[in-house]
Design a protein around this motif. Sequence first.
Motif, PDB file in Angstrom:
ATOM      1  N   PRO A  76       0.775  -1.232   0.000  1.00 37.19           N
ATOM      2  CA  PRO A  76       0.000   0.000   0.000  1.00 37.19           C
ATOM      3  C   PRO A  76       0.812   1.290   0.000  1.00 37.19           C
ATOM      4  N   THR A  77       2.116   1.221   0.292  1.00 37.03           N
ATOM      5  CA  THR A  77       2.935   2.436   0.323  1.00 37.03           C
ATOM      6  C   THR A  77       3.446   2.723  -1.080  1.00 37.03           C
ATOM      7  N   ALA A  78       3.016   3.851  -1.645  1.00 29.99           N
ATOM      8  CA  ALA A  78       3.282   4.146  -3.057  1.00 29.99           C
ATOM      9  C   ALA A  78       4.776   4.157  -3.375  1.00 29.99           C
ATOM     10  N   ALA A  79       5.594   4.708  -2.473  1.00 27.03           N
ATOM     11  CA  ALA A  79       7.030   4.792  -2.732  1.00 27.03           C
ATOM     12  C   ALA A  79       7.657   3.407  -2.826  1.00 27.03           C
ATOM     13  N   PHE A  80       7.232   2.490  -1.961  1.00 28.02           N
ATOM     14  CA  PHE A  80       7.746   1.123  -2.015  1.00 28.02           C
ATOM     15  C   PHE A  80       7.252   0.398  -3.263  1.00 28.02           C
ATOM     16  N   LEU A  81       5.978   0.583  -3.578  1.00 27.84           N
ATOM     17  CA  LEU A  81       5.426  -0.104  -4.744  1.00 27.84           C
ATOM     18  C   LEU A  81       6.131   0.341  -6.024  1.00 27.84           C
ATOM     19  N   ALA A  82       6.383   1.623  -6.149  1.00 25.81           N
ATOM     20  CA  ALA A  82       7.088   2.127  -7.330  1.00 25.81           C
ATOM     21  C   ALA A  82       8.510   1.580  -7.392  1.00 25.81           C
ATOM     22  N   ALA A  83       9.194   1.547  -6.240  1.00 29.24           N
ATOM     23  CA  ALA A  83      10.559   1.017  -6.201  1.00 29.24           C
ATOM     24  C   ALA A  83      10.578  -0.465  -6.532  1.00 29.24           C
ATOM     25  N   HIS A  88      12.496  -4.839  -9.476  1.00 29.85           N
ATOM     26  CA  HIS A  88      12.267  -6.270  -9.668  1.00 29.85           C
ATOM     27  C   HIS A  88      11.208  -6.540 -10.740  1.00 29.85           C
ATOM     28  N   PRO A  89      11.443  -6.086 -11.961  1.00 34.98           N
ATOM     29  CA  PRO A  89      10.467  -6.373 -13.018  1.00 34.98           C
ATOM     30  C   PRO A  89      10.467  -7.865 -13.350  1.00 34.98           C
ATOM     31  N   SER A  90       9.284  -8.429 -13.432  1.00 37.75           N
ATOM     32  CA  SER A  90       9.175  -9.843 -13.774  1.00 37.75           C
ATOM     33  C   SER A  90       7.774 -10.117 -14.289  1.00 37.75           C
ATOM     34  N   PRO A  91       7.652 -10.888 -15.347  1.00 35.44           N
ATOM     35  CA  PRO A  91       6.316 -11.249 -15.832  1.00 35.44           C
ATOM     36  C   PRO A  91       5.575 -12.177 -14.876  1.00 35.44           C
ATOM     37  N   LEU A  92       6.286 -12.733 -13.902  1.00 33.35           N
ATOM     38  CA  LEU A  92       5.654 -13.636 -12.944  1.00 33.35           C
ATOM     39  C   LEU A  92       5.108 -12.908 -11.725  1.00 33.35           C
ATOM     40  N   ILE A  93       5.336 -11.600 -11.628  1.00 26.81           N
ATOM     41  CA  ILE A  93       4.865 -10.825 -10.490  1.00 26.81           C
ATOM     42  C   ILE A  93       3.755  -9.882 -10.937  1.00 26.81           C
ATOM     43  N   GLU A  94       2.627  -9.943 -10.238  1.00 30.38           N
ATOM     44  CA  GLU A  94       1.551  -8.972 -10.407  1.00 30.38           C
ATOM     45  C   GLU A  94       1.563  -8.060  -9.179  1.00 30.38           C
ATOM     46  N   TRP A  95       1.633  -6.752  -9.407  1.00 30.95           N
ATOM     47  CA  TRP A  95       1.711  -5.774  -8.319  1.00 30.95           C
ATOM     48  C   TRP A  95       0.327  -5.208  -8.044  1.00 30.95           C
ATOM     49  N   LEU A  96       0.002  -5.031  -6.747  1.00 39.42           N
ATOM     50  CA  LEU A  96      -1.333  -4.583  -6.382  1.00 39.42           C
ATOM     51  C   LEU A  96      -1.268  -3.660  -5.171  1.00 39.42           C
TER      52      LEU A  96
END
Length: 210
Positions: A76-83, A88-96
């Motif tokens: 939920p913390t925008a700064a962490f989610l953006a970082a 760690h870009p990966s097609p196996l990870i969905e970010w929410l």
Amino acid sequence: MPDEKRIGRVPGTQGYAEQAAELIPQYESIPFTAHHAAELHLLPTAPSRILDIGAGTGLDAAWFAAQGHTVLAVEPTAAFLAAAMRLHPSPLIEWLDDALPNLDAVMGLGQRFDVVMLSAVWMHLDEAERGIAMPRVASLLAPDGVMVLSLRHGPVPAGRRMFAVSGEETMALAGRHGLVTVLNTHTESLQPGNRAAGVTWTRLAFKHAG
């Protein structure tokens, strides 16, 4: 400046946005296998579905993805989610963007997971919030899945919202919602500053009873 609307919506994130620039490299500095050494033997080796609640900088999600697992990483913390998305870009990870105790977006997906990670998040919830959260996270766990949860003990950093939550209380609450404890261990902090300050951790894991 902190996002006052977000802090009001997610009280447990208090202090993290303001300290993100300092905290992100700290969190990235400790390898997954060191941080989660106590529960490594409980994690699946075959490709599985992982739910990482409070994913932070995405380090744990990235480790799971590297093992071939698919990950729903919730932060939920925008700064962490953006970082996390950048580091760690990966097609196996969905970010929410979602948060305890309600996890409305996650619950709305109607999915169950082989691993539910609650790493360093549970002590940010007060007693009422923990009572709301436990049945929800238990319902997200697949029949043969494992839930991993860690609790921080020690001085609370300035500006943060944390509560003194014991392993015994957490195990009892989990038990009331059909979970049995399969791991209960106590460790020192891996961060030198926290270790010097006397910070320790309880590491717990649960499975469905029966």
